[in-house]
Write an enzyme that holds these catalytic residues in place. Structure first.
Site, mmCIF file in Angstrom:
data_model
loop_
_atom_site.group_PDB
_atom_site.id
_atom_site.type_symbol
_atom_site.label_atom_id
_atom_site.label_comp_id
_atom_site.label_asym_id
_atom_site.label_seq_id
_atom_site.Cartn_x
_atom_site.Cartn_y
_atom_site.Cartn_z
ATOM 1 N N ASP A 196 0.828 -1.196 0.000
ATOM 2 C CA ASP A 196 0.000 0.000 0.000
ATOM 3 C C ASP A 196 0.870 1.256 0.000
ATOM 4 O O ASP A 196 1.878 1.328 0.702
ATOM 5 C CB ASP A 196 -0.894 -0.028 1.252
ATOM 6 C CG ASP A 196 -1.879 1.110 1.300
ATOM 7 O OD1 ASP A 196 -2.779 1.141 0.450
ATOM 8 O OD2 ASP A 196 -1.742 1.967 2.198
ATOM 9 N N GLU B 38 15.118 -14.212 -0.033
ATOM 10 C CA GLU B 38 15.512 -15.293 0.875
ATOM 11 C C GLU B 38 14.527 -16.456 0.805
ATOM 12 O O GLU B 38 14.804 -17.537 1.319
ATOM 13 C CB GLU B 38 15.568 -14.773 2.311
ATOM 14 C CG GLU B 38 16.622 -13.689 2.555
ATOM 15 C CD GLU B 38 16.489 -13.071 3.947
ATOM 16 O OE1 GLU B 38 15.730 -13.649 4.768
ATOM 17 O OE2 GLU B 38 17.119 -12.032 4.203
#
Length: 552
Positions: A208, A268
């Site tokens: 957002d 990751e």
């Protein structure tokens, strides 16, 4: 806790994906309290999978006082009780993955609720451990705010705090203080929240207000914006926010380094993707280009070109797609015609259109044929128009502030309709739902349209199935072919396949010439458009479309 989702080895799954947006308060209520919830989403995942979506974007469900309906977070690592529990979330994501659906959650990192423990500590003094976690500033000598910045909900972006005898910045509601991203401890804390959800198995994020993370460290005044340049795609025209060129309160260059840190965390984990919402009318595409460049920031950005009030036309489509390509040559777009913040597109663009189902089918086919990923907002696939919500039923603070010139966002947030004969359209068994179910929507409910060959819902299903069969429509290049009038013509090409797409964007039949070449039309059964062809000439009905493949 769920194990990390390893089902998607393809790190590029997001490129050309169809993402179905769920507004959790309004999707499905499982416990009869009148508010949708996580279990309700889980119960309806089969519907989303059968529609043909690849991923589900869920608007915020975090712990929140709900002043802005979840976009004011008081705990980034828990579910608000009105929506359920973390155990409910884990079961939902497990079911989604079994159905082959990715889950993307809406992260609101630019600001928190004023009830977040971080802010409650920060406001206690100027020297506590979190004193610098938010944007604080002294008043001017006359007691007025530190600068001229305006908030998205009207008025100054600064709120006086009697504890610290300082102002704090809030780009949105006064109860939504902005975090200070210049403080690395803030960045680290937010990245830990990102890891929390990645460890629970989410496949990505919708970020957002991604360009609001940083403000100018010197808090310089924004310059005025010339009246002829004012654009109401970021804020409604009644909002003075449009009177400024927002140079210093958002879209700062420091944001690029944080986005790299965020991308590094996502890397990751296997096959994670993010789409950033860029709320910026003046420099939107330029910022999208910056945020999606280099392969080390965001995979996609969610721009506002087709969320604006201006009606979609062939010229607007060509200009928007070409402008994106010029501004973000390394980027990938994520297009939407509707979402939880704007008037539904069938009303915004088609208020004067008599045959709204035909118009809805043409626009759906266009959206799903453009180069980029696609967001479908819940109920769009039913051909829902904007609901008319009475002032006494309003929930949105934006609409309450600017009524009646701007009625807010509740009209696009009313509950989803599943069964015409059930209470509240099958959304809830409650006597009263959080927003009223639109009577106009009931006869467009899922059970009314399901299996009905000519319905908008079945058109979405057919076209999404058709799209899945053609890589050119998912991730191919796009080339526009000049054509006069209300006809839009372009090709999509990938892997030796070229698909021709022609749209009649008018309420009258049109005749169009096919480009040179050997074009073999796809069956009209794939997408429901009946087109007459005579050699290299086709006649498209009102709001019609034509699709063909080059050669065999």
């Amino acid at each position: 806790m769920n194990a990390i989702n390893n089902q998607a080895a393809d790190k590029n799954w997001w490129r050309g994906a169809v993402i179905y947006q769920v507004y959790p308060r309004s999707f499905q209520d499982s416990n009869g309290d009148g508010i949708g919830d996580i279990k309700g989403i889980a119960d309806r995942l089969d519907y989303i999978a059968e529609l043909g979506a690849d991923a589900v974007w869920i608007s915020p469900f975090f712990t929140s006082p709900m002043k802005d309906f979840g976009y004011d977070v008081s705990n980034y690592c828990d579910i608000d009780p009105m929506f359920g529990t973390l155990a409910d979330f884990d079961l939902m994501i497990e079911k989604a993955h079994k159905l082959g659906l990715k889950i993307m959650i809406d992260l609101v990192l630019s600001h928190t609720s004023d009830q977040h423990p971080w802010f409650m500590e920060s406001r206690q003094s100027r020297d506590n451990p979190k004193a610098d976690w938010y944007v604080w500033a002294d008043a001017k000598p006359d007691g007025s705010p530190p600068n001229n910045w305006l908030g998205m909900f009207g008025g100054s972006a600064w709120q006086w705090d009697a504890r610290r005898l300082q102002y704090y910045l809030h780009n949105f509601l006064a109860s939504q203080p902005d975090l200070n991203f210049h403080n690395m401890d803030v960045q680290d804390a937010l990245l830990e929240a990102v890891r929390f959800w990645l460890d629970r198995g989410v496949d990505g994020f919708r970020l957002d207000t991604i360009n609001y993370y940083f403000c100018d460290k010197e808090l310089r005044d924004n310059p005025p914006l010339a009246p002829e340049l004012r654009n109401d795609s970021t804020a409604p025209a009644v909002n003075p926010y449009n009177y400024q060129l927002h140079l210093y309160d958002k879209s700062r260059p420091e944001n690029l380094e944080f986005l790299k840190r965020l991308r590094a965390v996502m890397e990751e984990y296997p096959a994670i993707a993010a789409v950033g919402e860029v709320g910026e009318a003046q420099r939107g595409l330029e910022i999208v280009g910056e945020y999606t460049s280099g392969g080390d920031k965001m995979q996609m950005c969610y721009a506002f070109e087709f969320l604006a009030p201006q009606k979609v036309t062939p010229e607007r489509v060509v200009d928007s797609i070409n402008a994106f390509a010029d501004a973000a040559p390394e980027g990938w777009a994520c297009w939407a015609f509707s979402n939880h913040d704007v008037v539904r597109h069938l009303t915004r663009w088609g208020a004067d259109v008599e045959d709204k189902p035909a118009y809805a089918k043409m626009l759906a086919s266009l959206l799903m044929s453009l180069r980029g990923s696609v967001c479908i907002y819940e109920g769009e696939e039913l051909g829902l128009t904007e609901a008319d919500v009475a002032f006494e039923d309003l929930q949105d603070p934006y609409g309450i502030e600017f009524w009646p010139e701007f009625k807010g966002r509740d009209g696009c947030r009313t509950p989803m309709v599943w069964q015409a004969g059930a209470a509240n359209g099958g959304f809830s068994t409650a006597e009263k739902t959080w927003l009223p179910v639109s009577a106009d929507h009931i006869m467009k409910s899922v059970d009314v349209q399901q299996g009905e060959d000519t319905s908008v819902l079945e058109h979405y299903r057919r076209f999404l199935a058709f799209r899945r069969q053609h890589k050119a429509l998912i991730s191919g290049t796009i080339a526009f072919i000049p054509h006069e009038g209300d006809t839009l013509v372009f090709t999509r090409e990938e892997g030796g396949e070229t698909v021709l797409c022609i749209f009649n964007m008018s309420a009258e039949p049109v005749t169009a010439k096919l480009p040179e070449g050997d074009w073999n039309a796809f069956s009209a059964e794939d997408f429901g458009f009946a087109v007459d062809r005579d050699g290299d000439t086709i006649k498209l009905p009102a709001w019609g479309a034509y699709f063909a493949r080059h050669g065999e």
